[in-house]
Write a protein that holds these residues in place. Structure first.
Motif, PDB file in Angstrom:
ATOM      1  N   UNK A   1      39.181  42.180  32.431  1.00  4.55           N
ATOM      2  CA  UNK A   1      39.893  41.424  33.184  1.00  4.55           C
ATOM      3  C   UNK A   1      39.404  40.093  33.292  1.00  4.55           C
ATOM      4  N   UNK A   2      40.085  39.257  33.255  1.00  3.02           N
ATOM      5  CA  UNK A   2      39.715  37.727  33.450  1.00  3.02           C
ATOM      6  C   UNK A   2      40.389  36.981  34.503  1.00  3.02           C
ATOM      7  N   UNK A   3      39.773  35.979  35.120  1.00  2.10           N
ATOM      8  CA  UNK A   3      40.423  35.170  36.323  1.00  2.10           C
ATOM      9  C   UNK A   3      40.190  33.639  35.866  1.00  2.10           C
ATOM     10  N   UNK A   4      41.300  32.834  36.436  1.00  2.00           N
ATOM     11  CA  UNK A   4      41.211  31.663  36.382  1.00  2.00           C
ATOM     12  C   UNK A   4      42.218  30.834  37.357  1.00  2.00           C
ATOM     13  N   UNK A   5      41.750  29.836  37.770  1.00  2.00           N
ATOM     14  CA  UNK A   5      42.706  29.141  39.007  1.00  2.00           C
ATOM     15  C   UNK A   5      43.849  28.462  38.106  1.00  2.00           C
ATOM     16  N   UNK A   6      45.299  28.569  38.729  1.00  4.69           N
ATOM     17  CA  UNK A   6      46.638  28.019  38.239  1.00  4.69           C
ATOM     18  C   UNK A   6      47.174  27.477  39.202  1.00  4.69           C
ATOM     19  N   UNK A   7      47.933  26.220  38.894  1.00  7.07           N
ATOM     20  CA  UNK A   7      48.949  26.205  39.826  1.00  7.07           C
ATOM     21  C   UNK A   7      50.388  26.306  39.117  1.00  7.07           C
ATOM     22  N   UNK A   8      50.156  27.284  38.024  1.00 11.89           N
ATOM     23  CA  UNK A   8      51.525  27.497  37.336  1.00 11.89           C
ATOM     24  C   UNK A   8      52.370  28.557  38.068  1.00 11.89           C
ATOM     25  N   UNK A   9      53.611  28.564  37.844  1.00 15.64           N
ATOM     26  CA  UNK A   9      54.472  29.353  38.256  1.00 15.64           C
ATOM     27  C   UNK A   9      55.342  30.201  37.426  1.00 15.64           C
TER      28      UNK A   9
ATOM     29  N   UNK B   1      40.925  28.393  46.459  1.00 14.81           N
ATOM     30  CA  UNK B   1      40.647  27.053  46.771  1.00 14.81           C
ATOM     31  C   UNK B   1      41.031  26.009  45.650  1.00 14.81           C
ATOM     32  N   UNK B   2      40.670  26.464  44.398  1.00 18.36           N
ATOM     33  CA  UNK B   2      40.891  25.458  43.543  1.00 18.36           C
ATOM     34  C   UNK B   2      42.446  25.423  42.848  1.00 18.36           C
ATOM     35  N   UNK B   3      42.969  26.323  43.271  1.00 12.12           N
ATOM     36  CA  UNK B   3      44.434  26.254  42.819  1.00 12.12           C
ATOM     37  C   UNK B   3      45.349  25.617  43.725  1.00 12.12           C
ATOM     38  N   UNK B   4      44.737  25.548  44.975  1.00 10.71           N
ATOM     39  CA  UNK B   4      45.561  24.900  45.954  1.00 10.71           C
ATOM     40  C   UNK B   4      45.723  23.432  46.008  1.00 10.71           C
ATOM     41  N   UNK B   5      47.189  23.103  46.381  1.00  9.59           N
ATOM     42  CA  UNK B   5      47.619  21.673  46.128  1.00  9.59           C
ATOM     43  C   UNK B   5      46.831  20.720  46.558  1.00  9.59           C
ATOM     44  N   UNK B   6      46.740  19.674  46.112  1.00  7.44           N
ATOM     45  CA  UNK B   6      45.780  18.495  46.511  1.00  7.44           C
ATOM     46  C   UNK B   6      46.431  17.978  47.990  1.00  7.44           C
TER      47      UNK B   6
END
Length: 94
Positions: free
Chosen positions: A33-41, A89-94
């Motif tokens: 299982x891997x995880x990463x921040x993304x703003x993708x939809x 927090x990393x994936x949150x909109x600026x």
């Protein structure tokens, strides 16, 4: 150097973390299982070979959906982890 996961999304090596390793002896497999921040939809994901992927709000992940053996346990642990908080927090909109 970035790569593309099976989803077509770009994941940089420094932005991808291994979260869990799980042995599934009844199937003769080991799941990673891997995880990463993304703003993708959902619209940003490109899948092939009949694969399915659904983006869900965290509140819907544990709503009784069928998962492969052991996945519910790992998802429950992930949603309560420091890694999940950091990635949110990393994936949150600026």
């Amino acid at each position: 150097m970035g790569g593309r996961a099976e989803t077509g999304l770009r994941v940089t090596p420094d932005g991808l973390w291994a979260f869990a390793r799980q042995e599934v002896p009844e199937q003769g497999r080991v799941k990673h299982y891997f995880c990463a921040a993304t703003r993708a939809g959902q619209r940003d994901v490109v899948l092939g070979e009949g694969a399915a992927l659904v983006f869900l709000p965290a509140a819907e992940i544990l709503d009784g959906r069928p998962y492969t053996p052991g996945t519910m346990e790992v998802l429950t642990r992930f949603l309560g982890s420091a890694e999940y908080s950091r990635l949110t927090a990393l994936a949150a909109p600026d």
